[in-house]
Design a protein around this motif. Sequence first.
Motif, PDB file in Angstrom:
ATOM      1  N   PHE A 143      36.200 -31.403  25.664  1.00  0.00           N
ATOM      2  CA  PHE A 143      36.492 -31.225  24.241  1.00  0.00           C
ATOM      3  C   PHE A 143      37.240 -29.918  24.013  1.00  0.00           C
ATOM      4  N   GLN A 144      36.761 -28.825  24.619  1.00  0.00           N
ATOM      5  CA  GLN A 144      37.382 -27.524  24.422  1.00  0.00           C
ATOM      6  C   GLN A 144      38.816 -27.510  24.942  1.00  0.00           C
ATOM      7  N   VAL A 145      39.038 -28.059  26.126  1.00  0.00           N
ATOM      8  CA  VAL A 145      40.381 -28.037  26.707  1.00  0.00           C
ATOM      9  C   VAL A 145      41.327 -28.923  25.908  1.00  0.00           C
ATOM     10  N   GLU A 146      40.887 -30.129  25.580  1.00  0.00           N
ATOM     11  CA  GLU A 146      41.751 -31.023  24.814  1.00  0.00           C
ATOM     12  C   GLU A 146      42.059 -30.449  23.440  1.00  0.00           C
ATOM     13  N   ASN A 147      41.066 -29.826  22.819  1.00  0.00           N
ATOM     14  CA  ASN A 147      41.294 -29.202  21.519  1.00  0.00           C
ATOM     15  C   ASN A 147      42.297 -28.064  21.638  1.00  0.00           C
ATOM     16  N   ALA A 148      42.210 -27.318  22.752  1.00  0.00           N
ATOM     17  CA  ALA A 148      43.161 -26.224  22.985  1.00  0.00           C
ATOM     18  C   ALA A 148      44.577 -26.757  23.147  1.00  0.00           C
ATOM     19  N   ILE A 149      44.723 -27.829  23.913  1.00  0.00           N
ATOM     20  CA  ILE A 149      46.045 -28.424  24.122  1.00  0.00           C
ATOM     21  C   ILE A 149      46.596 -28.971  22.807  1.00  0.00           C
ATOM     22  N   GLU A 206      40.875 -34.758  14.740  1.00  0.00           N
ATOM     23  CA  GLU A 206      42.072 -34.801  15.588  1.00  0.00           C
ATOM     24  C   GLU A 206      42.898 -36.065  15.400  1.00  0.00           C
ATOM     25  N   THR A 207      42.599 -36.844  14.375  1.00  0.00           N
ATOM     26  CA  THR A 207      43.269 -38.132  14.193  1.00  0.00           C
ATOM     27  C   THR A 207      44.782 -37.990  14.140  1.00  0.00           C
TER      28      THR A 207
END
Length: 310
Positions: A143-149, A206-207
């Motif tokens: 979640f953290q990495v995808e949110n960062a990207i 994130e939609t």
Amino acid sequence: MHTKTKILLCSVGISLMLGGCSGMNSTNNNQDSEKAKETQAAPSGDTAVSVQDYTGEGYALPYGKETDKIADENLDQIEKAAIKFFQEKYKTDIMVHNVVGAKDEATVFVESKGEPHFYTYAVVPIDELEKKVMTEKIWADEFQVENAIKGGLYGMIFKEEFKQLDDYLDSLAAEGQVTGKTKEAIQNVGGKGFSTPYYFISIADETAIQPVYELFMKNPDESAENLRKAFEDNSFSAENLFINIQLFMADTNAKPDKKLFDQIIKDLEEMTSIPRGSYSFVLNDNFIDKQSSSGMKDNSLDLLDDIIKE
């Protein structure tokens, strides 16, 4: 804290790391929790340092003294594992800036090369008894990495709007009353996604950005223009994109200036060309806690109601 001699000299503090990476709750990525995390450890007389001098030196995680030493002895191995991990799992080339020991593990702070630009981290388990780094088990909070990207992609496809915000904050700093964190501090103890010395962004819903992320993962070389076309404007809500601004007084003797604080709020409210989103704003004095990288303290001025830019 250790900084790798060869590559890491180029080196948002991440207060959420204070509880240890493995215990983090990915669902806490909202503005209220971010503010709470920043207030967890206010600087004390022994750990306070001027924000202009802070590069991340002294940052620490719980129970990390021994694992810090083990990680320091295996920096090359950890760096290679992190680079491979992000290339294979997230199609992203990264540079490793810092490795910090924690309980049974080491946190690896990284920065993406090029665009989308973001900061995040991975975790390498460590066997303290065997004094061994288990790089084959490297992992990251998805979640953290995808949110960062996704934050980096947001900054990439709305580059002009962010330039307007950056220019305004740069102009404030140029006037000499306020400043932000150093670039080295963000690199060495970052992990806050799309970050600058003055702010970081986080996404609750994130939609709207999800199709952009999916297109990027299919083709990391996709143009910014095509990525922008994939953004679902109709699904975007400004209240779900947090732009968290944190400034510091430039003078070591200055307390947070209420008049200046109010003027910056007024400026932000009147600006029409900055990114859409929900803006929070904190004005701190000059000092930051070197162990937690937090600048929040009792005298900090904190905007109570976010500024919403639709």
